[in-house]
Design an enzyme around this catalytic site. Structure first.
Site, PDB file in Angstrom:
ATOM      1  N   GLY A 187      -1.297  -1.383  12.587  1.00  0.00           N
ATOM      2  CA  GLY A 187      -0.572  -0.687  13.644  1.00  0.00           C
ATOM      3  C   GLY A 187      -1.355   0.235  14.582  1.00  0.00           C
ATOM      4  CB  VAL A 220      -1.277   6.068  14.144  1.00  0.00           C
ATOM      5  CG1 VAL A 220      -1.979   7.128  13.163  1.00  0.00           C
ATOM      6  CG2 VAL A 220      -0.772   6.571  15.538  1.00  0.00           C
ATOM      7  CB  VAL A 278       5.464  -1.208   2.423  1.00  0.00           C
ATOM      8  CG1 VAL A 278       4.250  -1.350   2.789  1.00  0.00           C
ATOM      9  CG2 VAL A 278       6.363  -1.163   3.590  1.00  0.00           C
ATOM     10  NE  ARG A 280       0.684   0.470 -10.587  1.00  0.00           N
ATOM     11  CZ  ARG A 280       1.520   0.231  -9.370  1.00  0.00           C
ATOM     12  NH1 ARG A 280       2.854   0.555  -9.415  1.00  0.00           N
ATOM     13  NH2 ARG A 280       0.920  -0.389  -8.284  1.00  0.00           N
ATOM     14  CE1 TYR A 299       9.764   5.660  13.219  1.00  0.00           C
ATOM     15  CE2 TYR A 299      10.370   7.461  14.695  1.00  0.00           C
ATOM     16  CZ  TYR A 299       9.614   6.901  13.889  1.00  0.00           C
ATOM     17  OH  TYR A 299       8.130   7.103  14.006  1.00  0.00           O
ATOM     18  CB  THR A 349       0.109   9.905  18.281  1.00  0.00           C
ATOM     19  OG1 THR A 349       0.238  10.986  17.617  1.00  0.00           O
ATOM     20  CG2 THR A 349      -1.214   9.558  18.503  1.00  0.00           C
TER      21      THR A 349
END
Length: 319
Positions: A19, A21, A66, A115, A154, A184
């Site tokens: 992405g 950033v 993810v 972990r 979001y 940003t």
């Protein structure tokens, strides 16, 4: 030594590393000597953002969501969770994906960090403050958020991510931190992603009217991406749990921003006013006292400097 690198990393995992950033973070970490694993499903990230990194020693790409459990090799000592649609165009188009990234994605990234005994840093957002009734916003302010509005997928995903990160630290002893990123901008943004800077720059360069929502008096504080990355890595290195605001405390109205972009591009574009989006915040400005005091960080790139660099990058892409 730069405060951002006072703690060295052997292997960093950056979710959402393709992405805007995230890709700049991957570059900065590689430049510091760390190995980097970029985890991205390319739902909003772009392969070209990391194309220059693919052949660099220590860089690897894991193409995965993810929202499903994932692992990396070799073990990492830093996990930066930046996977999430972040622009209005993306999270309005991908509402469930955005909620999954903030909930399931945060849980899976936290599980990986715990972990491995790694430091974990969550990319949260100034949007957790909603349409703020405190100005400027400091980290103690709880916000004014519509939980069922169009922006809620979001806003609430990030608020839940903060709660989950805090609970993981309290319950499991995971080494966690939270950064709240304010607006940003810089190279590698997409011209059609719905955010003000890339939208205005693209419109100015092609001679379209610059579309300013409402009367243009709403404010934002714009932080150039290099400054934001320095702040993120400073927070990771410090060990601060946070949340901590990372942003530029200098405000600008959207109308003044549009006029500045026209001036810096030399465009003949006009300004056209359009309807203001639902729940669009009237003001947005960070109180960065905590970042200054604890991280010894503050932005150094002025709006004019950053916009000139961003405009040059967009021009190069168009050429």
């Amino acid at each position: 030594m730069n405060a951002a690198f006072s703690r060295s990393w052997k292997h960093a995992v950056v979710t959402g590393g393709a992405g805007f950033v995230g890709s700049h973070l991957c570059t900065a970490l590689l430049d510091s000597g760390a190995a980097v694993t970029c985890v991205d499903d390319f739902s909003t990230g772009r392969p070209e953002n990391i194309s220059a990194l693919r052949d660099r020693p220590g860089f690897q790409l894991v193409q995965a969501s993810v929202s499903e459990p994932f692992t990396v090799e070799p073990p990492a000592d830093l996990v930066l969770h930046f996977a999430s649609p972040a622009s209005p165009a993306d999270y309005l188009r991908l509402p469930l994906h955005t909620l999954d990234a903030g909930s399931l994605g945060t849980r899976n990234a936290l599980a990986l960090a715990h972990r491995l005994g790694a430091r974990f840093l969550l990319a949260s957002t100034s949007e957790v403050y909603g349409d703020p009734q405190q100005h400027p916003q400091n980290e103690r302010y709880w916000g004014n958020v519509n939980p069922v509005g169009p922006r809620s997928v979001y806003d609430e995903a990030k608020r839940f991510g903060e709660a989950l990160t805090t609970a993981h630290a309290d319950a499991n002893g995971t080494d966690t931190g939270i950064v709240r990123l304010f607006n940003t901008y810089g190279p590698r943004m997409r011209g059609h992603d719905g955010r003000a800077v890339p939208t205005f720059v693209r419109q100015a360069l092609v001679g379209e009217p610059l579309t300013v929502s409402g009367d243009g008096r709403q404010t934002r504080s714009l932080c150039y991406v290099d400054d934001t990355v320095r702040g993120i890595l400073a927070a990771a290195a410090h060990g601060l749990q946070g949340p901590v605001n990372i942003g530029n405390p200098t405000e600008i109205t959207m109308l003044d921003l549009a006029r500045l972009v026209i001036e810096l591009t030399g465009s003949r574009s006009e300004i056209r006013f359009i309807e203001r989006p639902t729940d669009d915040p009237a003001v947005r400005c960070p109180d960065i006292t905590l970042a200054r005091d604890k991280l010894e960080w503050e932005p150094s790139v002025s709006a004019e400097q950053g916009l000139r660099r961003t405009i040059a990058w967009f021009r190069d892409q168009m050429d």
